[in-house]
Design a protein around this motif. Structure first.
Motif, PDB file in Angstrom:
ATOM      1  N   LEU A 168      17.728   5.331   3.944  1.00 56.18           N
ATOM      2  CA  LEU A 168      19.185   5.360   3.811  1.00 56.18           C
ATOM      3  C   LEU A 168      19.822   6.019   5.025  1.00 56.18           C
ATOM      4  CD1 LEU A 168      21.711   4.933   2.034  1.00 56.18           C
ATOM      5  CD2 LEU A 168      21.259   7.181   1.041  1.00 56.18           C
ATOM      6  N   VAL A 169      19.220   7.095   5.497  1.00 58.61           N
ATOM      7  CA  VAL A 169      19.725   7.791   6.680  1.00 58.61           C
ATOM      8  C   VAL A 169      19.633   6.898   7.906  1.00 58.61           C
ATOM      9  CG1 VAL A 169      19.297   9.712   8.255  1.00 58.61           C
ATOM     10  CG2 VAL A 169      19.235  10.090   5.788  1.00 58.61           C
ATOM     11  N   LEU A 170      18.520   6.210   8.062  1.00 63.82           N
ATOM     12  CA  LEU A 170      18.338   5.345   9.226  1.00 63.82           C
ATOM     13  C   LEU A 170      19.337   4.195   9.229  1.00 63.82           C
ATOM     14  CD1 LEU A 170      14.433   5.233   9.404  1.00 63.82           C
ATOM     15  CD2 LEU A 170      15.999   6.522  10.866  1.00 63.82           C
ATOM     16  N   ARG A 171      19.622   3.654   8.058  1.00 65.00           N
ATOM     17  CA  ARG A 171      20.628   2.586   7.982  1.00 65.00           C
ATOM     18  C   ARG A 171      22.007   3.104   8.368  1.00 65.00           C
ATOM     19  NH1 ARG A 171      17.913   0.979   3.157  1.00 65.00           N
ATOM     20  NH2 ARG A 171      19.514   1.997   1.894  1.00 65.00           N
ATOM     21  N   SER A 172      22.315   4.336   7.948  1.00 62.35           N
ATOM     22  CA  SER A 172      23.610   4.920   8.301  1.00 62.35           C
ATOM     23  C   SER A 172      23.720   5.119   9.798  1.00 62.35           C
ATOM     24  CB  SER A 172      23.794   6.264   7.573  1.00 62.35           C
ATOM     25  OG  SER A 172      23.787   6.089   6.187  1.00 62.35           O
ATOM     26  N   SER A 173      22.616   5.509  10.420  1.00 63.49           N
ATOM     27  CA  SER A 173      22.627   5.761  11.853  1.00 63.49           C
ATOM     28  C   SER A 173      22.792   4.476  12.646  1.00 63.49           C
ATOM     29  CB  SER A 173      21.339   6.476  12.267  1.00 63.49           C
ATOM     30  OG  SER A 173      21.317   6.701  13.657  1.00 63.49           O
TER      31      SER A 173
ATOM     32  N   LYS B 276      24.351   1.887  11.981  1.00 59.78           N
ATOM     33  CA  LYS B 276      25.692   1.305  11.912  1.00 59.78           C
ATOM     34  C   LYS B 276      26.512   1.668  13.138  1.00 59.78           C
ATOM     35  CE  LYS B 276      26.107   1.212   6.872  1.00 59.78           C
ATOM     36  NZ  LYS B 276      26.855   1.752   5.708  1.00 59.78           N
ATOM     37  N   HIS B 277      26.122   2.770  13.795  1.00 54.99           N
ATOM     38  CA  HIS B 277      26.901   3.264  14.931  1.00 54.99           C
ATOM     39  C   HIS B 277      26.130   3.137  16.242  1.00 54.99           C
ATOM     40  CE1 HIS B 277      29.812   5.038  12.114  1.00 54.99           C
ATOM     41  NE2 HIS B 277      28.752   5.275  11.370  1.00 54.99           N
ATOM     42  N   ASN B 278      24.897   3.566  16.255  1.00 57.75           N
ATOM     43  CA  ASN B 278      24.080   3.529  17.463  1.00 57.75           C
ATOM     44  C   ASN B 278      22.624   3.398  17.069  1.00 57.75           C
ATOM     45  OD1 ASN B 278      25.552   3.777  20.043  1.00 57.75           O
ATOM     46  ND2 ASN B 278      26.423   5.596  19.090  1.00 57.75           N
ATOM     47  N   LYS B 279      21.754   3.448  18.029  1.00 54.79           N
ATOM     48  CA  LYS B 279      20.336   3.441  17.725  1.00 54.79           C
ATOM     49  C   LYS B 279      19.975   4.741  17.012  1.00 54.79           C
ATOM     50  CE  LYS B 279      18.968   0.600  21.668  1.00 54.79           C
ATOM     51  NZ  LYS B 279      18.134   0.511  22.894  1.00 54.79           N
ATOM     52  N   PRO B 280      19.080   4.670  16.038  1.00 52.60           N
ATOM     53  CA  PRO B 280      18.721   5.874  15.278  1.00 52.60           C
ATOM     54  C   PRO B 280      17.971   6.874  16.139  1.00 52.60           C
ATOM     55  CG  PRO B 280      17.257   4.060  14.714  1.00 52.60           C
ATOM     56  CD  PRO B 280      18.342   3.492  15.589  1.00 52.60           C
ATOM     57  N   GLU B 281      18.024   8.124  15.698  1.00 52.71           N
ATOM     58  CA  GLU B 281      17.261   9.149  16.403  1.00 52.71           C
ATOM     59  C   GLU B 281      15.779   8.922  16.165  1.00 52.71           C
ATOM     60  OE1 GLU B 281      18.484  12.945  15.077  1.00 52.71           O
ATOM     61  OE2 GLU B 281      20.586  12.456  15.120  1.00 52.71           O
ATOM     62  N   ARG B 282      14.965   9.576  16.975  1.00 53.37           N
ATOM     63  CA  ARG B 282      13.523   9.445  16.792  1.00 53.37           C
ATOM     64  C   ARG B 282      13.115  10.004  15.449  1.00 53.37           C
ATOM     65  NH1 ARG B 282       9.861  11.458  21.607  1.00 53.37           N
ATOM     66  NH2 ARG B 282      11.034   9.704  22.517  1.00 53.37           N
ATOM     67  N   CYS B 283      13.649  11.133  15.060  1.00 50.20           N
ATOM     68  CA  CYS B 283      13.384  11.705  13.747  1.00 50.20           C
ATOM     69  C   CYS B 283      14.661  12.399  13.273  1.00 50.20           C
ATOM     70  CB  CYS B 283      12.231  12.701  13.787  1.00 50.20           C
ATOM     71  SG  CYS B 283      11.825  13.375  12.163  1.00 50.20           S
ATOM     72  N   GLN B 284      15.210  11.919  12.186  1.00 48.68           N
ATOM     73  CA  GLN B 284      16.522  12.375  11.756  1.00 48.68           C
ATOM     74  C   GLN B 284      16.495  13.751  11.112  1.00 48.68           C
ATOM     75  OE1 GLN B 284      19.404  10.958  12.225  1.00 48.68           O
ATOM     76  NE2 GLN B 284      18.800   9.005  13.045  1.00 48.68           N
ATOM     77  N   ILE B 285      15.369  14.175  10.585  1.00 48.52           N
ATOM     78  CA  ILE B 285      15.386  15.380   9.781  1.00 48.52           C
ATOM     79  C   ILE B 285      14.824  16.599  10.488  1.00 48.52           C
ATOM     80  CG2 ILE B 285      15.211  14.041   7.677  1.00 48.52           C
ATOM     81  CD1 ILE B 285      12.258  14.787   7.523  1.00 48.52           C
ATOM     82  N   GLN B 286      14.522  16.491  11.766  1.00 48.98           N
ATOM     83  CA  GLN B 286      14.024  17.657  12.497  1.00 48.98           C
ATOM     84  C   GLN B 286      15.140  18.343  13.269  1.00 48.98           C
ATOM     85  OE1 GLN B 286      10.722  16.398  14.852  1.00 48.98           O
ATOM     86  NE2 GLN B 286       9.346  16.217  13.111  1.00 48.98           N
TER      87      GLN B 286
END
Length: 347
Positions: free
Chosen positions: A330-335, A337-347
């Motif tokens: 869910l977090v990756l899909r949210s990311s 929507k705007h830009n490329k996702p981070e390598r790891c969202q929760i660190q």
């Protein structure tokens, strides 16, 4: 006295159950079923630990019956508007069932220091009474389903109290939250300081997720609980306003007296784009099965048809937090929507 290993020994099943109970600690009433009372054991060794296949089969049968009875008792005791109704087989997810729209699904994440009253505030939202005894909360997940103006709504409530010592887990909870309820105790200054730090953490996490240059403006409601302990107050309203400004909605509440909470719930609804009828004082609680029938009946009507019944809601007694894998997706899909996702969202 020696025992012949080939000799058949006839024992009542209650004797077997006593051995089973002594090993498992499970106590149950005596079994009187004729088929079980006539059971025959053929031991291969005089030791109690070597129970025959017949005996093990009896134990498995009895244990299965106990589980079925326990399940029936749990079902009959569940309270979701009508305690006599059976429960659905699984948690009700309106989005998965196609009974609502994505914009009508909302997750509220509740954060704050221990012993500030988070659980009791959630209990009030769920339509339950205040509990005097304190029990530490590791993690609670609740789901309340609404039927308002002919539309179905789903509000998930995540009490992430046990994540204070797990930054990555708490960060994932923050990233999946649509709005936030931060609770501190008016008689505990340290809890207020922690709430302020959480606000900064939420803004920073959301800004990083959305690739913003400045801290994100997030829907946060701050709750100063235990207003009934006025003589022990350690944090004033003016201090809260000076520290946080006007960006955060602030309410003084008492979960014990049920005062000030209507404002909190109304603010959460407004910030989340939800109807004001989601406040507990503005809807009626019904059983989970009644709610499902209502939604299915509404779905079968023609498009554009609206129900005119009074606002109602049901608490899903089987609700469980989605897996961490689901939350991360869910977090990756949210990311994305705007830009490329981070390598790891929760660190």
């Amino acid at each position: 006295m020696e025992m012949n290993a080939t000799e058949k020994i006839y024992l009542p099943v209650d004797g077997i159950l006593e051995v089973f109970n002594s090993l498992t600690g499970h106590h149950q009433s005596r079994i009187t079923h004729p088929a079980l009372q006539s059971a025959v054991l053929t031991p291969q060794h005089p030791k109690v630990s070597n129970i025959s296949k017949t005996g093990m089969g009896i134990i498995k049968t009895v244990k299965s019956r106990w589980r079925q009875q326990d399940k029936k008792v749990t079902t009959s005791r569940s309270s979701s508007g009508n305690s006599t109704d059976p429960l659905p087989k699984r948690s009700v997810d309106l989005l998965e069932l196609g009974l609502t729209k994505p914009r009508n699904c909302h997750r509220i994440v509740v954060l704050g220091a221990p012993k500030v009253g988070k659980t009791n505030i959630l209990q009030r939202f769920l339509g339950k009474d205040f509990e005097e005894e304190y029990e530490p909360t590791n993690e609670d997940f609740h789901r309340k389903l609404f039927h308002i103006g002919g539309e179905a709504y789903q509000i998930d409530l995540l009490d992430a109290a046990g994540e204070r010592d797990f930054p990555a887990k708490r960060r994932l909870s923050i990233l999946t939250g649509d709005s936030f309820l931060l609770v501190f105790s008016l008689d505990d200054r340290e809890s207020f300081n922690e709430a302020c730090e959480l606000i900064d953490e939420i803004k920073a996490a959301k800004a990083k997720l959305l690739k913003l240059k400045h801290p994100a403006r997030t829907p946060v409601v701050l709750c100063g609980n235990k207003a009934d302990l006025e003589t022990q107050r350690a944090v004033s309203r003016s201090e809260v306003t000076e520290t946080l400004g006007e960006d955060v909605a602030f309410f003084e509440t008492s979960a014990k007296d049920d005062t000030g909470l209507d404002g909190v719930f109304a603010a959460l609804a407004s910030l989340g784009g939800l109807p004001g009828e989601t406040s507990p004082s503005r809807h009626q609680l019904v059983s989970i099965l009644s709610y499902q029938s209502m939604c299915i009946g509404q779905q079968s009507k023609r498009r554009g048809s609206r129900g005119h019944g009074a606002p109602c809601a049901a608490v899903d007694p089987l609700a469980r937090r989605p897996s961490f894998t689901s939350d991360l997706r869910l977090v990756l899909r949210s990311s994305t929507k705007h830009n490329k996702p981070e390598r790891c969202q929760i660190q």
